[in-house]
Design an enzyme around this catalytic site. Sequence first.
Site, PDB file in Angstrom:
ATOM      1  N   ASP A  54      42.211 -24.064  31.958  1.00 36.95           N
ATOM      2  CA  ASP A  54      41.057 -24.383  32.543  1.00 36.95           C
ATOM      3  C   ASP A  54      40.693 -23.181  33.414  1.00 36.95           C
ATOM      4  O   ASP A  54      41.694 -22.533  33.801  1.00 36.95           O
ATOM      5  CB  ASP A  54      41.627 -25.708  33.242  1.00 36.95           C
ATOM      6  CG  ASP A  54      40.296 -26.489  33.719  1.00 36.95           C
ATOM      7  OD1 ASP A  54      39.055 -25.752  33.494  1.00 36.95           O
ATOM      8  OD2 ASP A  54      40.155 -27.214  34.418  1.00 36.95           O
ATOM      9  N   TRP A  59      36.059 -18.509  36.203  1.00 38.86           N
ATOM     10  CA  TRP A  59      36.206 -17.003  35.863  1.00 38.86           C
ATOM     11  C   TRP A  59      35.027 -16.197  35.866  1.00 38.86           C
ATOM     12  O   TRP A  59      34.854 -15.046  36.344  1.00 38.86           O
ATOM     13  CB  TRP A  59      37.425 -16.724  34.874  1.00 38.86           C
ATOM     14  CG  TRP A  59      38.030 -15.340  34.895  1.00 38.86           C
ATOM     15  CD1 TRP A  59      39.133 -15.006  35.185  1.00 38.86           C
ATOM     16  CD2 TRP A  59      37.422 -14.405  33.974  1.00 38.86           C
ATOM     17  NE1 TRP A  59      39.219 -13.645  35.084  1.00 38.86           N
ATOM     18  CE2 TRP A  59      38.377 -13.279  34.260  1.00 38.86           C
ATOM     19  CE3 TRP A  59      36.378 -14.337  33.177  1.00 38.86           C
ATOM     20  CZ2 TRP A  59      38.002 -12.061  33.612  1.00 38.86           C
ATOM     21  CZ3 TRP A  59      36.203 -12.978  32.532  1.00 38.86           C
ATOM     22  CH2 TRP A  59      36.932 -11.927  32.816  1.00 38.86           C
ATOM     23  N   HIS A  71      35.330 -17.341  28.122  1.00 41.57           N
ATOM     24  CA  HIS A  71      36.199 -17.771  27.032  1.00 41.57           C
ATOM     25  C   HIS A  71      36.914 -16.660  26.221  1.00 41.57           C
ATOM     26  O   HIS A  71      37.692 -16.912  25.635  1.00 41.57           O
ATOM     27  CB  HIS A  71      35.370 -18.891  25.927  1.00 41.57           C
ATOM     28  CG  HIS A  71      34.949 -19.976  26.731  1.00 41.57           C
ATOM     29  ND1 HIS A  71      35.892 -20.649  27.526  1.00 41.57           N
ATOM     30  CD2 HIS A  71      33.500 -20.667  26.927  1.00 41.57           C
ATOM     31  CE1 HIS A  71      34.826 -21.820  27.829  1.00 41.57           C
ATOM     32  NE2 HIS A  71      33.794 -21.752  27.671  1.00 41.57           N
ATOM     33  N   THR A 100      37.263 -33.861  22.460  1.00 43.43           N
ATOM     34  CA  THR A 100      36.105 -34.441  22.064  1.00 43.43           C
ATOM     35  C   THR A 100      34.758 -34.340  22.803  1.00 43.43           C
ATOM     36  O   THR A 100      33.743 -34.572  22.612  1.00 43.43           O
ATOM     37  CB  THR A 100      36.344 -35.835  21.625  1.00 43.43           C
ATOM     38  OG1 THR A 100      37.223 -36.405  22.559  1.00 43.43           O
ATOM     39  CG2 THR A 100      37.160 -35.770  20.381  1.00 43.43           C
ATOM     40  N   TRP A 103      32.047 -31.327  23.146  1.00 41.30           N
ATOM     41  CA  TRP A 103      30.769 -30.900  22.186  1.00 41.30           C
ATOM     42  C   TRP A 103      29.522 -31.027  23.232  1.00 41.30           C
ATOM     43  O   TRP A 103      28.589 -30.686  22.701  1.00 41.30           O
ATOM     44  CB  TRP A 103      30.600 -32.198  21.323  1.00 41.30           C
ATOM     45  CG  TRP A 103      31.823 -31.890  20.288  1.00 41.30           C
ATOM     46  CD1 TRP A 103      32.895 -32.818  19.975  1.00 41.30           C
ATOM     47  CD2 TRP A 103      32.065 -30.927  19.171  1.00 41.30           C
ATOM     48  NE1 TRP A 103      33.753 -32.341  18.954  1.00 41.30           N
ATOM     49  CE2 TRP A 103      33.115 -31.324  18.656  1.00 41.30           C
ATOM     50  CE3 TRP A 103      31.312 -29.731  18.944  1.00 41.30           C
ATOM     51  CZ2 TRP A 103      33.615 -30.522  17.523  1.00 41.30           C
ATOM     52  CZ3 TRP A 103      31.684 -29.034  18.025  1.00 41.30           C
ATOM     53  CH2 TRP A 103      32.835 -29.525  17.195  1.00 41.30           C
ATOM     54  N   ARG A 105      28.725 -29.809  25.894  1.00 42.63           N
ATOM     55  CA  ARG A 105      28.354 -28.355  26.503  1.00 42.63           C
ATOM     56  C   ARG A 105      27.298 -27.744  25.686  1.00 42.63           C
ATOM     57  O   ARG A 105      26.747 -28.302  24.691  1.00 42.63           O
ATOM     58  CB  ARG A 105      29.511 -27.523  26.655  1.00 42.63           C
ATOM     59  CG  ARG A 105      30.900 -27.926  27.413  1.00 42.63           C
ATOM     60  CD  ARG A 105      31.791 -26.976  27.476  1.00 42.63           C
ATOM     61  NE  ARG A 105      32.829 -27.666  28.564  1.00 42.63           N
ATOM     62  CZ  ARG A 105      33.725 -26.968  29.082  1.00 42.63           C
ATOM     63  NH1 ARG A 105      33.550 -25.631  29.163  1.00 42.63           N
ATOM     64  NH2 ARG A 105      34.380 -27.593  29.971  1.00 42.63           N
ATOM     65  N   LEU A 165      58.231 -20.755  16.213  1.00 44.61           N
ATOM     66  CA  LEU A 165      57.563 -21.434  17.009  1.00 44.61           C
ATOM     67  C   LEU A 165      56.629 -22.605  16.325  1.00 44.61           C
ATOM     68  O   LEU A 165      55.581 -22.222  15.604  1.00 44.61           O
ATOM     69  CB  LEU A 165      56.797 -20.454  17.867  1.00 44.61           C
ATOM     70  CG  LEU A 165      55.520 -21.000  18.761  1.00 44.61           C
ATOM     71  CD1 LEU A 165      56.166 -21.860  20.083  1.00 44.61           C
ATOM     72  CD2 LEU A 165      54.745 -19.962  19.523  1.00 44.61           C
TER      73      LEU A 165
HETATM   74  C1  FPP Z   1      38.420 -24.681  29.949  1.00 49.62           C
HETATM   75  O1  FPP Z   1      37.747 -23.979  30.704  1.00 49.62           O
HETATM   76  C2  FPP Z   1      38.477 -24.334  28.664  1.00 49.62           C
HETATM   77  C3  FPP Z   1      37.978 -24.383  27.405  1.00 49.62           C
HETATM   78  C4  FPP Z   1      37.183 -25.704  27.242  1.00 49.62           C
HETATM   79  C5  FPP Z   1      38.150 -23.731  26.046  1.00 49.62           C
HETATM   80  C6  FPP Z   1      39.552 -23.118  26.018  1.00 49.62           C
HETATM   81  C7  FPP Z   1      39.427 -22.076  25.118  1.00 49.62           C
HETATM   82  C8  FPP Z   1      40.014 -20.933  24.913  1.00 49.62           C
HETATM   83  C9  FPP Z   1      40.973 -20.488  25.730  1.00 49.62           C
HETATM   84  C10 FPP Z   1      39.563 -20.055  23.878  1.00 49.62           C
HETATM   85  C11 FPP Z   1      39.256 -20.494  22.488  1.00 49.62           C
HETATM   86  C12 FPP Z   1      40.380 -20.917  21.678  1.00 49.62           C
HETATM   87  C13 FPP Z   1      40.892 -20.494  20.615  1.00 49.62           C
HETATM   88  C14 FPP Z   1      42.120 -21.385  19.883  1.00 49.62           C
HETATM   89  C15 FPP Z   1      40.931 -19.192  20.011  1.00 49.62           C
HETATM   90  P1  FPP Z   1      36.270 -24.340  31.300  1.00 49.62           P
HETATM   91  O2  FPP Z   1      35.209 -23.595  30.236  1.00 49.62           O
HETATM   92  O3  FPP Z   1      35.951 -25.861  31.459  1.00 49.62           O
HETATM   93  O4  FPP Z   1      36.100 -23.675  32.724  1.00 49.62           O
HETATM   94  P2  FPP Z   1      35.413 -24.338  33.947  1.00 49.62           P
HETATM   95  O5  FPP Z   1      36.304 -25.439  34.389  1.00 49.62           O
HETATM   96  O6  FPP Z   1      35.756 -23.062  34.950  1.00 49.62           O
HETATM   97  O7  FPP Z   1      34.204 -24.436  33.805  1.00 49.62           O
END
Ligand code: FPP
Length: 310
Positions: A54, A59, A71, A100, A103, A105, A165
Amino acid sequence: MFLDKLTKLLNDAFRPKPKYITVTPVTGSGPAQALPSANEPPANLPAHVAIIMDGNGRWATSRGLPRSAGHAAGTEALRDIIRASDDWGIEALSLYAFSTENWSRSKEEVQALMGLLLKYFNSEIDELDEKHVKITILGDVDGMPEPQRTALIDAMERTKDNTGLKLNIALNYGGRAELTRAARLLAEQVKAGELEPEDIDEELFGEQLYTAGSPDVDLLIRTSGELRTSNFLPWQLVYAEMVFDDCYWPDFDRAHYLKCLRTYAARDRRFGGVKASAPEAKPEAEAETEPAIKPETEPATDRNNEEAEP
Ligand code: FPP
């Protein structure tokens, strides 16, 4: 001359040896590495680590960047945490990559995530397979767009017999949906006459879950300071130790991971039982005369022990 040789021999024999600790991965296939002890994971590692990655958005926003940049940076962090898990011999690693609910966003953000996903699988699959990593997607793969669906199915198919793994990536995943699906799968078997309702127990239920084949989660890590489980692995987390790290996911590196593993290693896990060293335990002299420690006084290691915490 002889004296010179003798002095050299003695000097060589008593020269202090360099202090390296060799860490041999248990299930990881990487070569044994010489690591200074500060970078060494603790001895009692969790078999199954689950991570809620998260804070990508925050960030990026804190740097004046678009959320997609968070991301992208998060994907780099994920790459190294997967490698570290393999290097250190973690048995199973489950990562919450897309729920789920995600989506909902913006179209741009969902597209950016789907693009990163495809790029990740295309660039990493050879290395993961070479390291014998077994990839399992937790979630509704059929609900993923093309070409992501094909890439995910190919990755699972290609690595299904690997014994390293267990890398579980949750995509289009919801915990309640997973439990509902498991109930439906069992109901269908009962309806088809393949199963009696009384045959359904926790083990059989667990086998219907996406994580079948992975042990229960021992350690859940969530970054960004949020203290929730957010519909992630509700069945598998029942006895998990939870460690929350305030850093945003893109900043989570091996040092953060090691800290979480050490926190886990220092925890007292009782699984609803009591420790043999608790006051109720028999005095040592008396215990020695007993043929065996009775199960009730043993430290509980049985994950299915249903006794309530004291
Ligand atoms: C949460 O942060 C993160 C996500 C919803 C996506 C996680 C995805 C990745 C780390 C990269 C893609 C995955 C792969 C397998 C290549 P947030 O966007 O909710 O952050 P926030 O809470 O600060 O808004």
